[in-house]
Scaffold this active site. Structure first.
Site: not given
Ligand code: L14
Length: 334
Positions: A40-41, A100, A129, A156, A245
């Site tokens: 797309r980019s 992770r 985050c 958030q 956040h």
């Molecule tokens: O796990 O605020 O890195 O929608 C990053 C964006 C979790 C949700 C992650 C959001 C996501 C977050």
């Protein structure tokens, strides 16, 4: 550090473009930059150090000769392409949730567990985050008084969900102000003038009734702090904030910590700024945190419902410390 060949996968996204900004601002030793993105980019360029660099379409062979790759192109892209990058000898710092909790992948917040980068096998994960800003504050308190339990609720920002989500919020606010029905494409409910206790937007709920975002905070906190005995419960909520956040965090510690002592510890903690002046109505705010690299903590007080508890309010820029900045800091300690 000798200058490195650096790739950014997802270079045209919200976090990807912040990564480019942070690399530039922190003078990361970039020998050459390779911006990568999806089909797309194609044809787009990004600006880096005053130069327009064409974006390349990400593929299996994109990482030959690349030494460091920052990934922020979604979990599917990370799952598929990070192993190719690692195989080609590149070190990946991945911002998605895909790797992770993999036992072979370090999960790193440089202020908390910098030494964990040492055992990487080609992929290092950047935490969620909401988790990052919380552990930056909790680690020094844990070292001082051993945290036994954490209860966190998040507020958030919409930018965490990407560019389309920000556009949706703007259009919905306009619609509501003009008396029209808000249209939902990204979020399951209107985010304008609302709070939604569901993150992410789809496939959020797990079998135990928690959302995946909530379980990320539970599991990642234990892995980063290197302590499985910390009990964590979380409720994660989307609020109509652009960026930053906020979190309401309650902790129970093994040894008593006074609010004054906690403030003193946090005032010396790396990456943390205490903003805690109730008389002056000063406390951390998302709008003040936007564009800053630190994590802000205030409203620190002793929990009147228990003998060894503290309440606090933690705020940080979700795109910077929550994503791009933390990823670049990881690359720096490499
Ligand atoms: O796990 O605020 O890195 O929608 C990053 C964006 C979790 C949700 C992650 C959001 C996501 C977050």
């Amino acid at each position: 550090m000798t200058p490195k060949v650096v790739a950014v996968a997802g270079a045209t996204g919200l976090v990807g473009s912040k990564m480019l900004q942070v690399l530039e601002q922190r003078n990361f030793p970039v020998k050459s930059l390779k911006p990568l993105a999806s089909e797309r980019s194609r044809g787009k360029t990004i600006r880096f150090r005053g130069e327009d660099i064409p974006v390349e379409v990400l593929g299996e062979d994109s990482f030959k000769g690349v030494e460091v790759a920052l990934f922020s192109a979604g979990g599917g892209v990370s799952k598929r392409f990070a192993p190719y990058a690692a195989k080609d000898g590149c070190v990946v710092v991945d911002n998605s949730s895909t790797w992770r909790m993999d036992p072979d992948v370090p999960l790193v917040v440089p202020e908390v567990n910098p030494d964990d980068v040492k055992w990487h096998k080609g992929i290092i994960a950047n935490p969620n985050c909401s988790t990052i800003q919380m552990v930056v504050v909790l680690k020094p308190l844990h070292d001082a008084a051993k945290i036994e339990r954490v209860v966190v609720s998040t507020y958030q920002a919409v930018s965490g969900a990407g560019i389309k989500a920000l556009e949706e919020m703007k259009e919905q606010i306009q619609a509501v102000l003009e008396g029209r029905e808000p249209v939902c494409k990204v979020f399951p409910h209107p985010i304008a003038f609302n709070c939604i206790p569901q993150i992410p937007q789809s496939d959020a709920f797990t079998d135990n009734g928690y959302t995946s975002e909530e379980m990320k905070m539970v599991n990642e906190t234990k892995k980063i702090m290197g302590d499985d005995s910390i009990r964590v419960t979380a409720t994660t909520v989307r609020v109509p904030v652009h960026t930053g956040h906020s979190e309401c965090v309650n902790i129970e510690t093994q040894r008593k910590l006074t609010a004054a002592k906690a403030r003193e510890i946090l005032a010396r903690a790396p990456g943390v700024v205490v903003v805690d002046d109730p008389a002056g109505q000063r406390y951390p705010l998302a709008r003040d945190a936007e564009g800053k690299g630190e994590t802000f903590v205030g409203r620190i007080r002793e929990d009147i419902s228990q003998s060894r508890g503290l309440d606090m309010w933690i705020v940080s820029d979700n795109l910077l410390k929550g994503a791009a900045l933390n990823a670049v800091q990881i690359a720096e300690i490499l």
